[in-house]
Design an enzyme around this catalytic site. Structure first.
Site, PDB file in Angstrom:
ATOM      1  N   GLY A   1       0.789  -1.227   0.000  1.00 18.48           N
ATOM      2  CA  GLY A   1       0.000   0.000   0.000  1.00 18.48           C
ATOM      3  C   GLY A   1       0.819   1.273   0.000  1.00 18.48           C
ATOM      4  O   GLY A   1       0.259   2.378  -0.036  1.00 18.48           O
TER       5      GLY A   1
ATOM      6  N   CYS B   1     -13.952   3.783 -28.125  1.00 21.42           N
ATOM      7  CA  CYS B   1     -15.282   4.333 -28.382  1.00 21.42           C
ATOM      8  C   CYS B   1     -16.143   4.396 -27.129  1.00 21.42           C
ATOM      9  O   CYS B   1     -17.157   3.699 -27.006  1.00 21.42           O
ATOM     10  CB  CYS B   1     -15.961   3.526 -29.475  1.00 21.42           C
ATOM     11  SG  CYS B   1     -15.211   3.876 -31.041  1.00 21.42           S
TER      12      CYS B   1
HETATM   13  N1  LLP Z   1      -1.073  -7.307  -1.130  1.00 22.17           N
HETATM   14  C1  LLP Z   1      -2.362  -7.546  -1.405  1.00 22.17           C
HETATM   15  C2  LLP Z   1      -3.049  -8.640  -0.742  1.00 22.17           C
HETATM   16  C3  LLP Z   1      -3.027  -6.734  -2.333  1.00 22.17           C
HETATM   17  O1  LLP Z   1      -4.313  -6.969  -2.598  1.00 22.17           O
HETATM   18  C4  LLP Z   1      -2.338  -5.662  -2.963  1.00 22.17           C
HETATM   19  C5  LLP Z   1      -3.009  -4.803  -3.938  1.00 22.17           C
HETATM   20  C6  LLP Z   1      -0.975  -5.472  -2.650  1.00 22.17           C
HETATM   21  C7  LLP Z   1      -0.375  -6.303  -1.715  1.00 22.17           C
HETATM   22  C8  LLP Z   1      -0.133  -4.391  -3.281  1.00 22.17           C
HETATM   23  O2  LLP Z   1      -0.623  -3.130  -3.048  1.00 22.17           O
HETATM   24  P1  LLP Z   1       0.238  -1.835  -3.450  1.00 22.17           P
HETATM   25  O3  LLP Z   1       1.512  -1.822  -2.649  1.00 22.17           O
HETATM   26  O4  LLP Z   1       0.540  -1.938  -4.896  1.00 22.17           O
HETATM   27  O5  LLP Z   1      -0.630  -0.687  -3.141  1.00 22.17           O
HETATM   28  N2  LLP Z   1      -5.416  -1.356  -9.451  1.00 22.17           N
HETATM   29  C9  LLP Z   1      -5.320  -0.409  -8.347  1.00 22.17           C
HETATM   30  C10 LLP Z   1      -4.617  -0.975  -7.164  1.00 22.17           C
HETATM   31  C11 LLP Z   1      -5.202  -2.275  -6.693  1.00 22.17           C
HETATM   32  C12 LLP Z   1      -4.429  -2.899  -5.587  1.00 22.17           C
HETATM   33  C13 LLP Z   1      -4.933  -4.251  -5.282  1.00 22.17           C
HETATM   34  N3  LLP Z   1      -4.220  -4.920  -4.259  1.00 22.17           N
HETATM   35  C14 LLP Z   1      -4.681   0.881  -8.850  1.00 22.17           C
HETATM   36  O6  LLP Z   1      -4.363   0.967 -10.040  1.00 22.17           O
HETATM   37  O7  LLP Z   1      -4.517   1.834  -8.088  1.00 22.17           O
END
Ligand code: LLP
Length: 422
Positions: A231, A346
Site C-alpha cells: 500500500g 469508443c
Molecule cells: N497485497 C495484497 C493482498 C493486495 O491486494 C495488494 C493490492 C498489494 C499487496 C499491493 O498493493 P500496493 O503496494 O501496490 O498498493 N489497481 C489499483 C490498485 C489495486 C491494488 C490491489 N491490491 C490501482 O491501479 O490503483
C-alpha cells in the site's frame, strides 16, 4: 527532439540519454517504457525500510508481472507475493524458488489451492470457508491466514482492503473458529497477514493496523512470519510538487513496533511487507502519439493512442497521471492552455487527463504518461480489439531492450474457434 514539457523525466534522467520521440518511432506507440535503474532503486529503498534483521520485502507482482521486471526484482534480493496460479507460474519462470513465493488467495477453487500446494509455495487463505477447503485438500500442511485488522486505507474506495466494507480477511472475533479448523485438519499456522489497501501517503493507518495485527499474532504462538501488507504510495502529482511518502519517518515507527513485538512474542519472527506500486510505478512512462487536436463546444480535446485499454487507472479510479510533451517537429508555441487528453476507445469515459493546463499540444507530438508502471500494463486489455502495447526497458547502461512484443492482429483470434458451418 524538442523538449516541450519534460520537467519530471529530466529531473530523474529517465530516458538515460535516449530520445523519446526516436523510441516512439522505432517501437511505435502506445509503448510502455521502463527504467531499470529506478526500479532497482525503489527495491533498495524498501529493503532498507527498517533495521530489524529478519525483514523480507515481497514484491506484489500484480502491479507489474513482466518477466524482465520480475527478474530484476529477484536480482535485488526481494521475494514475491502471488494472487493467482498465473502469477506463481511467471514468478517460477523468473527464477523465484517456491519458498520465496507467498500465494495470497481469495475465493479460489480447491483445484487452484492444489496448484499452489503442488508448487510448494506458502499459502494464505482469507475466510473460514477457504480454510476448511484448504484443510480438506492438504491436511497436516502449513498455512497462513489473512486477518482484517479493522483499519483500512487507500486512494479510492475500490482499493481499500480492510475495515468494515471489504470482502477481505477474517475478523479477529473468529479466532476461536480459526483455531478449531487448524486443529480439525492438523494444519500448522506459519504466518498471519493483512493488506489494508493501496496507496497511503502518510503512515498512521499502516502503523495502527500493524498494532492490531500484532495483537492477533500474540494469540498464535509459533508463527514463522507476520506479513504487514503493501500500500506504500507514490506522488502522482509530481509536477505540482507533491511530496513523496516519508519512508524514513514511517520506517522508524515500524522498526520500533517490530522490535517491541518480537521481544513480547519471544521469538525472532520474520516480518514481511508486500508493496507493488511503490516498487513499480515510478520506473515507467507510456509514450503515446497525438493523432488529433480539436474543439468541441469550447473544450479542447487532444486525441492520442493511449486509450483505457492501455491505461485503465483514470477511467477506473479517476486517477491522475502527469503528462509530458516531446516534439519531433520544430513547431513553436508560447501558449499554455487547458486541454482534455483522450484516447481512441469508443466510450466518452476514455479520458486520460481532464482539464490540464499544459503548453500547446500539436498533432504528431509524443506524450509521456508518467508513473505508469504499477497497474498499467497489468490492467491493459484488448478492448475494442486494440492490441496490447509493447514494453521496452532502458537498461542501466542506457541500452534499450524489448521486453514484450506488441500484440498483432492474429493474437485476436488465437483462442477463438470459428463455426464450421453457419
Ligand atoms: N497485497 C495484497 C493482498 C493486495 O491486494 C495488494 C493490492 C498489494 C499487496 C499491493 O498493493 P500496493 O503496494 O501496490 O498498493 N489497481 C489499483 C490498485 C489495486 C491494488 C490491489 N491490491 C490501482 O491501479 O490503483
Amino acid at each position: 527532439m524538442n523538449k516541450v514539457y519534460t520537467k519530471v523525466t529530466d529531473s530523474m534522467n529517465y530516458f538515460e540519454g535516449n530520445d523519446p520521440v526516436a523510441l516512439a518511432e522505432q517501437y511505435q506507440t502506445p509503448l510502455y517504457v521502463y527504467n531499470e535503474r529506478i526500479l532497482r532503486q525503489r527495491c533498495r529503498d524498501l529493503k532498507q525500510l527498517v533495521t530489524y534483521p529478519k525483514f523480507v520485502v515481497d514484491y506484489s507482482a500484480k502491479a507489474n508481472s513482466n518477466l524482465a521486471f520480475l527478474q530484476i526484482v529477484k536480482s535485488e534480493g526481494l521475494e514475491v507475493d502471488a494472487m493467482s496460479p498465473g502469477e506463481i507460474y511467471l514468478e517460477r519462470k523468473a527464477g523465484f524458488a517456491p519458498e520465496e513465493i507467498f500465494y495470497i488467495c481469495n475465493n479460489v477453487s480447491a483445484q487452484e489451492m492444489q496448484y499452489a500446494v503442488d508448487a510448494g509455495v506458502y499459502i494464505s487463505v482469507d475466510s473460514l470457508s477457504q480454510l476448511e477447503t484448504f484443510g480438506q485438500i492438504a491436511p497436516g500442511h502449513e498455512v497462513a491466514v489473512r486477518f482484517n485488522p479493522g483499519v483500512g486505507a487507500g486512494h479510492h474506495e475500490k482499493v481499500v482492503t480492510a475495515g468494515k466494507k471489504t470482502k477481505f480477511g477474517i475478523e479477529p472475533k473468529y479466532i476461536p473458529e480459526v483455531k478449531a479448523l487448524l486443529k480439525k485438519y492438523d494444519l500448522k499456522l506459519v504466518g498471519i497477514n493483512q493488506h489494508i489497501g493501496s496507496l497511503f501517503m502518510t503512515g498512521e493507518a499502516f502503523v495502527a493496523s500493524i498494532a492490531a495485527l500484532f495483537e492477533i499474532a500474540k494469540q498464535f504462538p509459533g508463527l514463522k512470519f507476520v506479513d504487514m501488507g503493501g500500500g506504500f504510495g507514490i506522488p502522482y502529482k509530481k509536477e505540482q510538487g507533491e511530496a513523496p511518502l516519508d519512508l524514513k519517518e514511517l520506517g522508524q515507527a515500524v522498526d520500533q513496533a517490530l522490535y517491541r513485538f518480537a521481544e513480547e512474542y519471544g521469538e525472532q519472527i520474520t516480518f514481511r511487507i508486500e508493496p507493488g506500486r511503490y516498487i513499480s510505478a515510478e520506473c515507467s512512462v507510456i509514450l503515446s502519439t497525438v493523432h488529433s487536436v480539436k474543439h468541441n463546444h469550447d473544450k479542447k480535446f487532444v486525441g492520442c493512442d493511449c486509450g483505457f485499454n492501455v491505461l485503465q487507472r483514470p477511467i477506473m479510479y479517476d486517477s491522475y497521471h502527469g503528462v509530458e510533451i516531446y516534439r519531433g517537429s520544430d513547431v513553436q508555441s508560447e501558449k499554455e492552455e487547458s486541454v482534455t487528453i483522450v484516447g481512441n476507445i469508443c466510450e466518452s469515459g476514455d479520458i486520460l487527463a481532464k482539464d490540464r493546463v499544459l503548453p500547446e499540444i500539436f498533432k504528431d507530438d509524443v506524450l509521456g504518461i508518467l508513473d505508469a508502471g504499477a497497474y498499467g500494463f497489468a490492467m491493459a486489455s484488448s478492448y475494442n480489439c486494440r492490441m496490447r502495447p509493447a514494453e521496452i526497458l532502458i537498461r542501466e547502461s542506457g541500452e534499450v531492450v524489448l521486453v514484450r512484443e506488441r500484440e498483432e492482429l492474429e493474437d485476436l483470434t488465437r483462442h477463438m474457434i470459428p463455426l464450421e458451418n453457419v
